[in-house]
Design a protein around this motif. Structure first.
Motif, PDB file in Angstrom:
ATOM      1  N   LYS A   3      72.046 -32.138  55.771  1.00 47.41           N
ATOM      2  CA  LYS A   3      70.999 -32.261  56.780  1.00 47.41           C
ATOM      3  C   LYS A   3      70.024 -33.378  56.405  1.00 47.41           C
ATOM      4  N   CYS A  40      69.171 -20.860  44.494  1.00 44.32           N
ATOM      5  CA  CYS A  40      68.413 -20.855  45.745  1.00 44.32           C
ATOM      6  C   CYS A  40      68.124 -19.426  46.204  1.00 44.32           C
ATOM      7  N   ARG A  88      74.879 -27.632  53.046  1.00 45.06           N
ATOM      8  CA  ARG A  88      74.156 -27.724  54.313  1.00 45.06           C
ATOM      9  C   ARG A  88      72.802 -28.429  54.218  1.00 45.06           C
ATOM     10  N   SER A  89      71.976 -28.069  53.227  1.00 46.79           N
ATOM     11  CA  SER A  89      70.649 -28.702  53.154  1.00 46.79           C
ATOM     12  C   SER A  89      70.756 -30.170  52.754  1.00 46.79           C
TER      13      SER A  89
END
Length: 190
Positions: free
Chosen positions: A53, A130, A49-50
């Motif tokens: 993005k 993370c 996701r990051s």
């Protein structure tokens, strides 16, 4: 390479949704250039996701996540009860000489894992631990980071790879590890 590095698959996992842990499967299917069929990270471009993005068109270097099961024993020694699949890996490998968790993350970029039923995964880099680790188990993020004798950060969260040849992988499958030609390049986070 003086001695052949070999191990076996302990378990395989996948999840179609972006969740922290993945579901245990009897078998997963790898698709060349795309990853684990039916997994949220399956695709040619970034699915994390990051990363998607930041740049949805960057290549997906995180198609398959692999961990040595010796990491779970290491974490247990630090007070954390973690089982296969709970850290989001697709493939849990059996600890073997030269393939314990700390040796796995020290393999060079381009190392290829040849699985018994035909799939080949080429290592691209390290998984960067993370904040989700602390939501899973408080304090786990700090436990997944360490420093070596020279003071460099060591990441323990496993390795990432891309699929160079597709096919099925199941628990108990043999794995043969082939190092790339020298000079070797150390893995970094991808």
């Amino acid at each position: 390479m003086s001695a052949a590095l070999r191990t076996t698959v302990v378990a395989v996992h996948r999840d179609a949704e972006h969740r922290f842990s993945k579901q245990l499967e009897d078998c997963i299917e790898l698709e060349e250039g795309l990853g684990v069929v039916g997994d949220a990270h399956h695709g040619l471009t970034a699915r994390h996701r990051s990363r998607a993005k930041a740049d949805p068109f960057q290549p997906n270097l995180r198609q398959v996540h692999l961990i040595s099961d010796s990491l779970f024993a290491h974490l247990a020694g630090l007070g954390f009860d973690v089982a296969a699949g709970e850290l989001g890996e697709n493939v849990t490998l059996a600890s073997a000489p030269g393939l314990e968790w700390d040796a796995l993350v020290a393999l060079p970029v381009g190392t290829r894992l040849h699985f018994a039923q035909g799939p080949v995964v080429e290592l691209t880099g390290l998984r960067n631990p993370c904040a989700q680790l602390d939501r899973f188990h408080k304090g786990l993020l700090a436990a997944m980071l360490d420093k070596d004798a020279a003071g460099r950060v060591r990441r323990k969260a496993g390795v990432m790879g891309v699929v160079r040849a597709g096919g099925p992988i199941g628990g108990g499958d043999a794995v043969r590890v082939r190092l790339p030609r020298a000079p070797h390049r150390a893995m970094e986070c991808v």
